[in-house]
Design a protein around this motif. Structure first.
Motif, PDB file in Angstrom:
ATOM      1  N   ALA A 130       1.076  -1.358  -0.243  1.00 43.57           N
ATOM      2  CA  ALA A 130       0.310   0.033  -0.143  1.00 43.57           C
ATOM      3  C   ALA A 130       0.770   1.386   0.078  1.00 43.57           C
ATOM      4  O   ALA A 130       0.962   2.475  -0.844  1.00 43.57           O
ATOM      5  CB  ALA A 130      -1.292  -0.184   1.082  1.00 43.57           C
ATOM      6  N   ALA A 131       1.623   1.379   0.921  1.00 46.18           N
ATOM      7  CA  ALA A 131       2.810   2.477   0.815  1.00 46.18           C
ATOM      8  C   ALA A 131       3.623   2.841  -1.036  1.00 46.18           C
ATOM      9  O   ALA A 131       3.824   3.725  -0.549  1.00 46.18           O
ATOM     10  CB  ALA A 131       3.835   2.106   2.072  1.00 46.18           C
ATOM     11  N   TRP A 132       3.423   1.602  -1.060  1.00 50.03           N
ATOM     12  CA  TRP A 132       4.693   1.483  -2.640  1.00 50.03           C
ATOM     13  C   TRP A 132       3.662   1.860  -3.633  1.00 50.03           C
ATOM     14  O   TRP A 132       3.548   2.927  -4.112  1.00 50.03           O
ATOM     15  CB  TRP A 132       5.174   0.485  -2.908  1.00 50.03           C
ATOM     16  CG  TRP A 132       5.645   0.451  -4.487  1.00 50.03           C
ATOM     17  CD1 TRP A 132       4.794   0.057  -5.353  1.00 50.03           C
ATOM     18  CD2 TRP A 132       6.416   1.085  -5.330  1.00 50.03           C
ATOM     19  NE1 TRP A 132       5.844   0.214  -6.834  1.00 50.03           N
ATOM     20  CE2 TRP A 132       6.948   0.802  -6.712  1.00 50.03           C
ATOM     21  CE3 TRP A 132       7.727   2.455  -4.333  1.00 50.03           C
ATOM     22  CZ2 TRP A 132       7.152   1.790  -6.694  1.00 50.03           C
ATOM     23  CZ3 TRP A 132       8.775   2.470  -5.113  1.00 50.03           C
ATOM     24  CH2 TRP A 132       8.710   2.589  -6.633  1.00 50.03           C
ATOM     25  N   ILE A 133       2.130   1.459  -3.104  1.00 54.94           N
ATOM     26  CA  ILE A 133       0.916   2.034  -4.279  1.00 54.94           C
ATOM     27  C   ILE A 133       0.920   3.715  -4.717  1.00 54.94           C
ATOM     28  O   ILE A 133       0.811   4.422  -4.957  1.00 54.94           O
ATOM     29  CB  ILE A 133      -0.272   1.214  -4.614  1.00 54.94           C
ATOM     30  CG1 ILE A 133       0.036  -0.316  -5.005  1.00 54.94           C
ATOM     31  CG2 ILE A 133      -1.430   1.983  -4.796  1.00 54.94           C
ATOM     32  CD1 ILE A 133      -0.794  -0.998  -4.849  1.00 54.94           C
ATOM     33  N   SER A 134       0.636   4.169  -2.443  1.00 52.39           N
ATOM     34  CA  SER A 134       0.819   5.467  -2.664  1.00 52.39           C
ATOM     35  C   SER A 134       1.634   5.993  -2.741  1.00 52.39           C
ATOM     36  O   SER A 134       1.423   7.716  -4.085  1.00 52.39           O
ATOM     37  CB  SER A 134       0.357   5.677  -0.604  1.00 52.39           C
ATOM     38  OG  SER A 134      -0.277   5.091  -0.453  1.00 52.39           O
ATOM     39  N   LEU A 135       2.629   6.042  -3.144  1.00 52.51           N
ATOM     40  CA  LEU A 135       4.016   6.661  -3.778  1.00 52.51           C
ATOM     41  C   LEU A 135       4.420   6.739  -4.629  1.00 52.51           C
ATOM     42  O   LEU A 135       4.196   7.700  -5.552  1.00 52.51           O
ATOM     43  CB  LEU A 135       5.534   5.940  -2.352  1.00 52.51           C
ATOM     44  CG  LEU A 135       6.089   7.168  -3.074  1.00 52.51           C
ATOM     45  CD1 LEU A 135       6.965   7.885  -2.546  1.00 52.51           C
ATOM     46  CD2 LEU A 135       8.017   5.878  -2.464  1.00 52.51           C
ATOM     47  N   SER A 136       3.704   5.430  -5.691  1.00 58.39           N
ATOM     48  CA  SER A 136       4.274   5.097  -7.131  1.00 58.39           C
ATOM     49  C   SER A 136       3.010   6.086  -8.133  1.00 58.39           C
ATOM     50  O   SER A 136       3.363   6.407  -8.955  1.00 58.39           O
ATOM     51  CB  SER A 136       4.419   4.120  -7.527  1.00 58.39           C
ATOM     52  OG  SER A 136       3.611   3.673  -7.173  1.00 58.39           O
ATOM     53  N   ARG A 137       1.162   5.706  -7.264  1.00 52.79           N
ATOM     54  CA  ARG A 137       0.780   5.475  -8.060  1.00 52.79           C
ATOM     55  C   ARG A 137       0.339   6.574  -7.657  1.00 52.79           C
ATOM     56  O   ARG A 137      -1.358   7.369  -8.226  1.00 52.79           O
ATOM     57  CB  ARG A 137      -0.131   4.220  -8.251  1.00 52.79           C
ATOM     58  CG  ARG A 137       0.272   4.008  -9.369  1.00 52.79           C
ATOM     59  CD  ARG A 137      -0.458   2.159  -9.013  1.00 52.79           C
ATOM     60  NE  ARG A 137      -1.404   2.502  -9.573  1.00 52.79           N
ATOM     61  CZ  ARG A 137      -2.708   0.881  -9.163  1.00 52.79           C
ATOM     62  NH1 ARG A 137      -1.796  -0.314  -8.801  1.00 52.79           N
ATOM     63  NH2 ARG A 137      -4.040   1.169 -10.021  1.00 52.79           N
ATOM     64  N   GLY A 138       0.225   7.750  -6.872  1.00 50.31           N
ATOM     65  CA  GLY A 138      -0.909   9.184  -5.581  1.00 50.31           C
ATOM     66  C   GLY A 138      -2.098   8.115  -5.618  1.00 50.31           C
ATOM     67  O   GLY A 138      -2.711   9.314  -5.545  1.00 50.31           O
ATOM     68  N   ILE A 139      -2.165   7.207  -5.485  1.00 45.71           N
ATOM     69  CA  ILE A 139      -3.513   5.933  -4.660  1.00 45.71           C
ATOM     70  C   ILE A 139      -3.630   6.948  -2.997  1.00 45.71           C
ATOM     71  O   ILE A 139      -2.781   6.371  -2.424  1.00 45.71           O
ATOM     72  CB  ILE A 139      -3.637   5.065  -5.016  1.00 45.71           C
ATOM     73  CG1 ILE A 139      -4.125   5.471  -6.556  1.00 45.71           C
ATOM     74  CG2 ILE A 139      -5.484   4.684  -4.816  1.00 45.71           C
ATOM     75  CD1 ILE A 139      -4.259   3.724  -6.969  1.00 45.71           C
ATOM     76  N   GLN A 140      -5.248   7.180  -2.364  1.00 47.80           N
ATOM     77  CA  GLN A 140      -4.918   7.046  -1.250  1.00 47.80           C
ATOM     78  C   GLN A 140      -4.903   6.245  -0.376  1.00 47.80           C
ATOM     79  O   GLN A 140      -5.877   5.753  -0.578  1.00 47.80           O
ATOM     80  CB  GLN A 140      -6.012   8.285  -0.401  1.00 47.80           C
ATOM     81  CG  GLN A 140      -5.418   9.900  -1.448  1.00 47.80           C
ATOM     82  CD  GLN A 140      -6.618  10.678  -0.650  1.00 47.80           C
ATOM     83  OE1 GLN A 140      -5.965  10.877   0.472  1.00 47.80           O
ATOM     84  NE2 GLN A 140      -7.349  11.627  -1.526  1.00 47.80           N
ATOM     85  N   ILE A 141      -4.172   5.767   0.198  1.00 43.78           N
ATOM     86  CA  ILE A 141      -4.775   4.221   0.685  1.00 43.78           C
ATOM     87  C   ILE A 141      -4.656   4.408   2.972  1.00 43.78           C
ATOM     88  O   ILE A 141      -2.999   4.874   2.702  1.00 43.78           O
ATOM     89  CB  ILE A 141      -2.789   2.691   0.449  1.00 43.78           C
ATOM     90  CG1 ILE A 141      -3.776   2.766  -1.428  1.00 43.78           C
ATOM     91  CG2 ILE A 141      -4.373   1.572   1.344  1.00 43.78           C
ATOM     92  CD1 ILE A 141      -3.183   2.266  -1.726  1.00 43.78           C
ATOM     93  N   LYS A 142      -5.364   3.982   3.375  1.00 45.29           N
ATOM     94  CA  LYS A 142      -5.158   4.235   5.125  1.00 45.29           C
ATOM     95  C   LYS A 142      -5.053   3.123   5.433  1.00 45.29           C
ATOM     96  O   LYS A 142      -5.680   1.691   5.303  1.00 45.29           O
ATOM     97  CB  LYS A 142      -6.276   5.100   5.304  1.00 45.29           C
ATOM     98  CG  LYS A 142      -6.692   6.045   5.035  1.00 45.29           C
ATOM     99  CD  LYS A 142      -5.194   7.489   4.240  1.00 45.29           C
ATOM    100  CE  LYS A 142      -6.222   8.670   3.631  1.00 45.29           C
ATOM    101  NZ  LYS A 142      -4.961   9.793   4.419  1.00 45.29           N
ATOM    102  N   PHE A 143      -4.343   3.525   6.952  1.00 41.54           N
ATOM    103  CA  PHE A 143      -3.459   1.503   6.928  1.00 41.54           C
ATOM    104  C   PHE A 143      -3.145   1.887   8.064  1.00 41.54           C
ATOM    105  O   PHE A 143      -2.302   3.774   8.480  1.00 41.54           O
ATOM    106  CB  PHE A 143      -3.203   0.622   6.124  1.00 41.54           C
ATOM    107  CG  PHE A 143      -1.955   1.264   5.712  1.00 41.54           C
ATOM    108  CD1 PHE A 143      -0.295   0.865   6.462  1.00 41.54           C
ATOM    109  CD2 PHE A 143      -1.622   1.834   4.532  1.00 41.54           C
ATOM    110  CE1 PHE A 143       0.632   1.424   6.064  1.00 41.54           C
ATOM    111  CE2 PHE A 143       0.004   2.220   4.331  1.00 41.54           C
ATOM    112  CZ  PHE A 143       0.836   2.187   4.728  1.00 41.54           C
ATOM    113  N   GLY A 144      -2.711   0.684   9.247  1.00 43.05           N
ATOM    114  CA  GLY A 144      -1.198   1.226  10.493  1.00 43.05           C
ATOM    115  C   GLY A 144      -2.918   1.420  11.439  1.00 43.05           C
ATOM    116  O   GLY A 144      -3.729   1.688  11.712  1.00 43.05           O
TER     117      GLY A 144
END
Length: 319
Positions: A249-263
């Motif tokens: 999720a962290a990689w997708i958020s960084l590379s594709r600009g998609i908002q993913i909330k977790f943690g």
């Protein structure tokens, strides 16, 4: 007092009932005679541990705190000399947070913790069941910045977090689709779901609808399968994310600009008071599936970890 301990990581069989001295509150603490606790997904994940990264924070070889349990509801029976918010005889409920200690007949906890007075409209079992799912749900909904008339699909909607998310999202004005087993359709409809579908339908090729928020409660669907149903600019929430999921999720958020909330979530007294007011007014229902006595903690964990519960599982400590 009776406590249930987990002195090593492992299966639900690690639990033992022990007799400990009743603790005395420190100057800023209250002591609570605990009537009810609850078993949540966080509890069994800490016991197992899952993910294994948990060991870095809670003990490499064994749990630093052998008494698990986050949620509680009971009566104040002693107060420290500097306590001003509560007095002996007050009925209270809330969360011990990462201090844990809820699997015990008595708990000492700082008066500034995430806890509040138990209203007459809420029973002790309901009070113990309310904090975990609802505080998790509202924190992620706030992070998602969900707006009136936006669409949200909740995967694992009959879970503790799921049943809370349905109700809170509806209260915020969202249009809610619940994904759960067909046997739980009537339950999720009764607490506000606008639309329902089973898991097979969610994953079917014919399901091509997108949503402003995709809210995955149980960690049982893949990130790609969820992103397929996310509106451009929307938010994916991963409540039960594994370490692998978090990394992806962290990689997708960084590379594709998609908002993913977790943690980890942030538990606040403000949010607990907000949900308590909704429950008092009959606008939030605490869904309880089963209850187990304190001595049957192993059975309670087995049931919750199996992943088929409806809402919350409560522990009866004082009958």
């Amino acid at each position: 007092m009776r406590v249930v301990t987990a002195r090593k990581y492992g299966s639900p069989d690690v639990f033992r009932v022990e007799n400990w001295e009743i603790p005395s509150p420190q100057k800023n603490e209250i002591r609570i005679q605990n009537h009810n606790g609850a078993v949540n997904s966080a509890d069994w994940r800490l016991r197992k541990p899952d993910p294994k990264l948990v060991r870095l924070f809670f003990g490499i070889l064994k749990p630093k705190q052998p008494v698990l349990g986050i949620s509680f509801a009971g009566v104040v029976d002693a107060v420290g000399k500097n306590v001003t918010k509560f007095q002996i005889g007050d009925k209270v409920f809330g969360s011990t947070g990462m201090q844990m200690g809820g699997y015990a007949e008595y708990i000492c906890i700082n008066e500034s913790s995430v806890m509040t007075t138990l209203p007459k409209e809420i029973s002790f079992p309901q009070g113990a069941a309310l904090p975990f799912g609802s505080l998790t749900a509202i924190d992620f909904l706030q992070k998602s910045k969900i707006q009136k008339d936006q669409t949200i699909i909740i995967y694992g909607a009959s879970s503790s977090v799921g049943t809370a998310t349905i109700q809170l999202a509806k209260h915020m004005g969202a249009v809610v689709t619940a994904v759960c087993s067909a046997g739980n359709f009537s339950l999720v409809k009764s607490i506000g779901a606008d639309f329902v579908m089973d898991y097979d339908s969610f994953h079917s090729e014919s399901h091509n609808k997108t949503y402003d928020v995709v809210f995955e409660c149980v960690g049982k669907s893949s990130i790609p399968s969820n992103l397929k149903h996310l509106t451009k600019g929307g938010v994916l929430v991963l409540v039960g994310a594994s370490f692998k999921d978090m990394f992806q999720a962290a990689w997708i958020s960084l590379s594709r600009g998609i908002q993913i909330k977790f943690g980890p979530i942030k538990e606040t007294l403000e949010n607990l008071n907000y949900i308590t007011e909704l429950a008092k007014k009959g606008k939030f229902k605490v869904v309880i599936d089963k209850s187990f006595p304190l001595e049957s903690m192993s059975m309670a964990h087995q049931y919750v970890e199996a992943g088929h519960k409806k809402g919350n599982v409560v522990i009866d400590i004082i009958n």
